[in-house]
Design a protein around this motif. Structure first.
Motif, PDB file in Angstrom:
ATOM      1  N   ALA A 201       0.863  -1.190   0.000  1.00 55.08           N
ATOM      2  CA  ALA A 201       0.000   0.000   0.000  1.00 55.08           C
ATOM      3  C   ALA A 201       0.890   1.226   0.000  1.00 55.08           C
ATOM      4  O   ALA A 201       1.776   1.356   0.858  1.00 55.08           O
ATOM      5  N   THR A 202       0.694   2.121  -0.944  1.00 58.93           N
ATOM      6  CA  THR A 202       1.543   3.315  -1.030  1.00 58.93           C
ATOM      7  C   THR A 202       0.686   4.543  -1.324  1.00 58.93           C
ATOM      8  O   THR A 202      -0.425   4.441  -1.837  1.00 58.93           O
ATOM      9  N   GLY A 203       1.246   5.712  -0.944  1.00 65.45           N
ATOM     10  CA  GLY A 203       0.591   6.968  -1.288  1.00 65.45           C
ATOM     11  C   GLY A 203      -0.302   7.482  -0.164  1.00 65.45           C
ATOM     12  O   GLY A 203      -0.846   6.713   0.636  1.00 65.45           O
ATOM     13  N   GLU A 204      -0.474   8.806  -0.142  1.00 72.01           N
ATOM     14  CA  GLU A 204      -1.205   9.420   0.972  1.00 72.01           C
ATOM     15  C   GLU A 204      -2.684   9.007   0.987  1.00 72.01           C
ATOM     16  O   GLU A 204      -3.319   9.029   2.040  1.00 72.01           O
ATOM     17  N   THR A 205      -3.227   8.581  -0.144  1.00 71.99           N
ATOM     18  CA  THR A 205      -4.653   8.206  -0.144  1.00 71.99           C
ATOM     19  C   THR A 205      -4.903   6.949   0.694  1.00 71.99           C
ATOM     20  O   THR A 205      -6.046   6.640   1.029  1.00 71.99           O
ATOM     21  N   LYS A 206      -3.808   6.211   1.019  1.00 69.41           N
ATOM     22  CA  LYS A 206      -4.012   4.972   1.785  1.00 69.41           C
ATOM     23  C   LYS A 206      -3.714   5.149   3.273  1.00 69.41           C
ATOM     24  O   LYS A 206      -3.776   4.206   4.056  1.00 69.41           O
ATOM     25  N   ARG A 207      -3.330   6.379   3.676  1.00 71.51           N
ATOM     26  CA  ARG A 207      -2.824   6.539   5.041  1.00 71.51           C
ATOM     27  C   ARG A 207      -3.901   6.263   6.095  1.00 71.51           C
ATOM     28  O   ARG A 207      -3.635   5.630   7.109  1.00 71.51           O
ATOM     29  N   ALA A 208      -5.131   6.688   5.855  1.00 74.66           N
ATOM     30  CA  ALA A 208      -6.182   6.453   6.864  1.00 74.66           C
ATOM     31  C   ALA A 208      -6.500   4.967   6.951  1.00 74.66           C
ATOM     32  O   ALA A 208      -6.610   4.399   8.042  1.00 74.66           O
TER      33      ALA A 208
END
Ligand code: 6PG
Length: 252
Positions: A201-208
């Protein structure tokens, strides 16, 4: 994704960039497949769909030169034509099995030309017949690779989905909130029965989603129900930004 007494944690590896994370995922897959092949038996890997894994697959195709005995399956598939840009099989063929010259007999496609229930039943039967079984009807993958949806879904197991409690090998999905709506997915039971799991999982869209997946088990967050033992999460700094616990190490 924590254990029953909050003792077991997945291995979390945080890389600086998405490219570094994709490369680390490819290196892990190559290592694990190589280790399993050394046991002189068929090796069964369920691949993640979506867009994130494509770079990993392109790299993996260059890392393994002997694919004999390696059988690739799908953690989930969209019920669209094989040449549709939304097809996970198309993405895997373009990024991995084409460049690696993997024989078609070692790439096991979901039969997308039928209705979802029939496709799920057929794929589940093929899986149960081809893989070693932990118990009757519980096929054991060597590796299940997964992506992570922004809502915390894995494969095509969306929040509160029946596939999170089903005792089947695969389930049909006809109301996926992520288009296209019709899919086949491994069940959580099949995913957790695997010898290893890799979540990329990468990228800020996956942080939550990543933070909630690690915060405790919750059926509204399917990724939180993934068995923590022998599960490796490969991520990048952007996706890991909300993870504060010192339990989780960052890769050098
Ligand atoms: C699918 C995938 C799905 C995917 C996540 C992340 O077929 O849709 O299996 O579970 O891994 O939705 O998708 P991206 O990698 O495109 O962000």
């Amino acid at each position: 994704m924590t254990g029953p007494h909050h003792t077991a944690h997945p291995t979390l590896t945080i890389l600086p960039t998405p490219a570094d994370a994709s490369a680390r995922a490819a290196a892990l897959l190559a290592r694990w497949i190589g280790q399993d092949r050394s046991e002189s038996r068929a090796v069964h890997v369920a691949l993640a769909g979506g867009s994130t894994p494509a770079d990993t697959y392109r790299t993996l195709a260059t890392l393994l030169d002997d694919w004999s005995g390696v059988h690739l399956w799908f953690g989930d598939e969209r019920l669209v034509p094989a040449d549709d840009p939304q097809s996970n099989a198309k993405m895997v063929r373009d990024a991995l099995t084409g460049p690696a010259n993997l024989p078609e007999t070692q790439l096991h496609l979901v039969p997308t030309g039928r209705d979802a229930d029939a496709a799920a039943a057929a794929y589940g039967a093929e899986l149960a017949g081809a893989l070693p079984n932990l118990a009757p009807g519980v096929p054991v993958f060597d590796i299940v690779m997964l992506g992570l949806g922004e809502d915390g879904h894995v494969a095509s197991l969306f929040p509160d989905a029946p596939g999170l409690t089903s005792t089947a090998v695969c389930v049909s999905v006809t109301d996926a909130p992520k288009p296209p709506p019709s899919r086949v997915s491994l069940t959580l039971r099949t995913i957790n029965a695997a010898r290893r799991r890799l979540i990329l999982a990468t990228g800020e869209t996956k942080r939550a989603a990543l933070a909630t997946a690690l915060a405790g088990t919750d059926p509204h967050v399917p990724a939180s129900l993934i068995r923590p033992e022998r599960t490796t999460i490969v991520t990048d700094r952007a996706a890991a930004a909300l993870i504060g616990s010192p339990d989780h190490q960052s890769a050098p």
